[in-house]
Motif scaffolding. Structure first.
Motif, mmCIF file in Angstrom:
data_model
loop_
_atom_site.group_PDB
_atom_site.id
_atom_site.type_symbol
_atom_site.label_atom_id
_atom_site.label_comp_id
_atom_site.label_asym_id
_atom_site.label_seq_id
_atom_site.Cartn_x
_atom_site.Cartn_y
_atom_site.Cartn_z
ATOM 1 N N ILE A 110 -21.977 -15.722 8.885
ATOM 2 C CA ILE A 110 -22.186 -16.195 10.245
ATOM 3 C C ILE A 110 -22.169 -14.948 11.118
ATOM 4 N N GLY A 111 -23.175 -14.784 11.963
ATOM 5 C CA GLY A 111 -23.266 -13.607 12.825
ATOM 6 C C GLY A 111 -23.003 -13.953 14.274
ATOM 7 N N ILE A 112 -22.240 -13.088 14.945
ATOM 8 C CA ILE A 112 -21.930 -13.304 16.360
ATOM 9 C C ILE A 112 -22.185 -11.991 17.107
ATOM 10 N N SER A 153 -28.805 -10.044 25.596
ATOM 11 C CA SER A 153 -30.235 -9.746 25.639
ATOM 12 C C SER A 153 -31.021 -11.011 25.310
ATOM 13 N N VAL A 154 -32.200 -11.127 25.882
ATOM 14 C CA VAL A 154 -33.050 -12.291 25.637
ATOM 15 C C VAL A 154 -33.410 -12.366 24.155
ATOM 16 N N LYS A 155 -33.647 -11.231 23.530
ATOM 17 C CA LYS A 155 -33.994 -11.235 22.102
ATOM 18 C C LYS A 155 -32.839 -11.753 21.256
ATOM 19 N N ALA A 156 -31.610 -11.395 21.591
ATOM 20 C CA ALA A 156 -30.449 -11.913 20.858
ATOM 21 C C ALA A 156 -30.314 -13.413 21.087
ATOM 22 N N LEU A 157 -30.503 -13.820 22.311
ATOM 23 C CA LEU A 157 -30.433 -15.237 22.660
ATOM 24 C C LEU A 157 -31.429 -16.051 21.833
ATOM 25 N N LEU A 158 -32.672 -15.581 21.754
ATOM 26 C CA LEU A 158 -33.721 -16.308 21.045
ATOM 27 C C LEU A 158 -33.583 -16.218 19.526
ATOM 28 N N SER A 159 -32.741 -15.336 19.037
ATOM 29 C CA SER A 159 -32.529 -15.175 17.595
ATOM 30 C C SER A 159 -31.325 -15.965 17.097
ATOM 31 N N SER A 160 -30.693 -16.723 17.974
ATOM 32 C CA SER A 160 -29.456 -17.426 17.659
ATOM 33 C C SER A 160 -29.671 -18.931 17.524
ATOM 34 N N ALA A 166 -24.910 -16.391 19.791
ATOM 35 C CA ALA A 166 -25.033 -15.391 20.849
ATOM 36 C C ALA A 166 -23.954 -15.642 21.896
ATOM 37 N N VAL A 167 -23.335 -14.565 22.348
ATOM 38 C CA VAL A 167 -22.298 -14.633 23.373
ATOM 39 C C VAL A 167 -22.849 -13.990 24.637
ATOM 40 N N ILE A 168 -22.876 -14.742 25.729
ATOM 41 C CA ILE A 168 -23.371 -14.178 26.984
ATOM 42 C C ILE A 168 -22.310 -13.270 27.587
ATOM 43 N N GLY A 169 -21.118 -13.726 27.804
ATOM 44 C CA GLY A 169 -20.007 -12.902 28.256
ATOM 45 C C GLY A 169 -20.264 -12.113 29.520
ATOM 46 N N LYS A 170 -19.303 -11.275 29.868
ATOM 47 C CA LYS A 170 -19.368 -10.489 31.106
ATOM 48 C C LYS A 170 -20.403 -9.380 31.040
ATOM 49 N N GLU A 171 -20.734 -8.924 29.826
ATOM 50 C CA GLU A 171 -21.732 -7.861 29.684
ATOM 51 C C GLU A 171 -23.133 -8.427 29.507
ATOM 52 N N GLY A 172 -23.256 -9.749 29.536
ATOM 53 C CA GLY A 172 -24.556 -10.382 29.395
ATOM 54 C C GLY A 172 -24.994 -10.492 27.953
#
Length: 150
Positions: free
Chosen positions: A89-91, A117-124, A109-115
């Motif tokens: 499992i990848g986070i 990336s859209v690519k990470a978001l779409l890969s999750s 994908a963790v949005i968090g305080k540092e945001g």
């Protein structure tokens, strides 16, 4: 094994985490997150892959001998190190986590305080606002089922 109806079975025994922006903010992992990692470690092997941008990894995980820390230099190395733990499992949250998330049985994908990336978001498979939410999904597997079943 987690059986998610009409989605997939997840057989991972390892959770691979990114450090900065995911587990840590500015290189620091808060106490509550460490407590959750301790609980999670009873269910999964935990691996942290990091370039250690802030130089804090050794201090942050001092005394956590059951957590595997791997220092990486670039995205390709991160992906190759993650693949050693397949199925996992990848986070993560960044562009350098995209391949790790794509190759995971379950990508969070963790949005968090540092945001994030859209690519990470779409890969999750799932997106959360905080690392504690991600860990709690794994500690309470029915939450995963409720979110992902079809």
């Amino acid at each position: 094994m987690i059986n998610i109806p009409n989605y997939k079975n997840i057989n991972a025994k390892t959770v691979v985490f990114d450090l900065n922006g995911t587990l840590a903010e500015d290189g620091i992992v808060d106490y509550e997150t460490k407590k959750l990692l301790h609980k999670l470690n009873k269910m999964y092997n935990i691996v942290v892959l990091t370039a250690d941008t802030f130089g804090t990894i050794k201090k942050e995980f001092e005394g956590y001998d059951d957590i595997t820390i791997e220092i990486i230099k670039n995205t390709e190395e991160k992906m190759n190190k993650a693949k050693k733990y397949t199925p996992y499992i990848g986070i993560g949250n960044g562009n350098n986590d995209v391949e790790m998330l794509k190759n995971a049985e379950l990508g969070i994908a963790v949005i968090g305080k540092e945001g994030c990336s859209v690519k990470a978001l779409l890969s999750s498979d799932i997106v959360v606002n905080d690392i504690k939410d991600a860990i709690n999904l794994l500690l309470n597997e029915k939450r995963l089922i409720a979110t992902l079943r079809k």
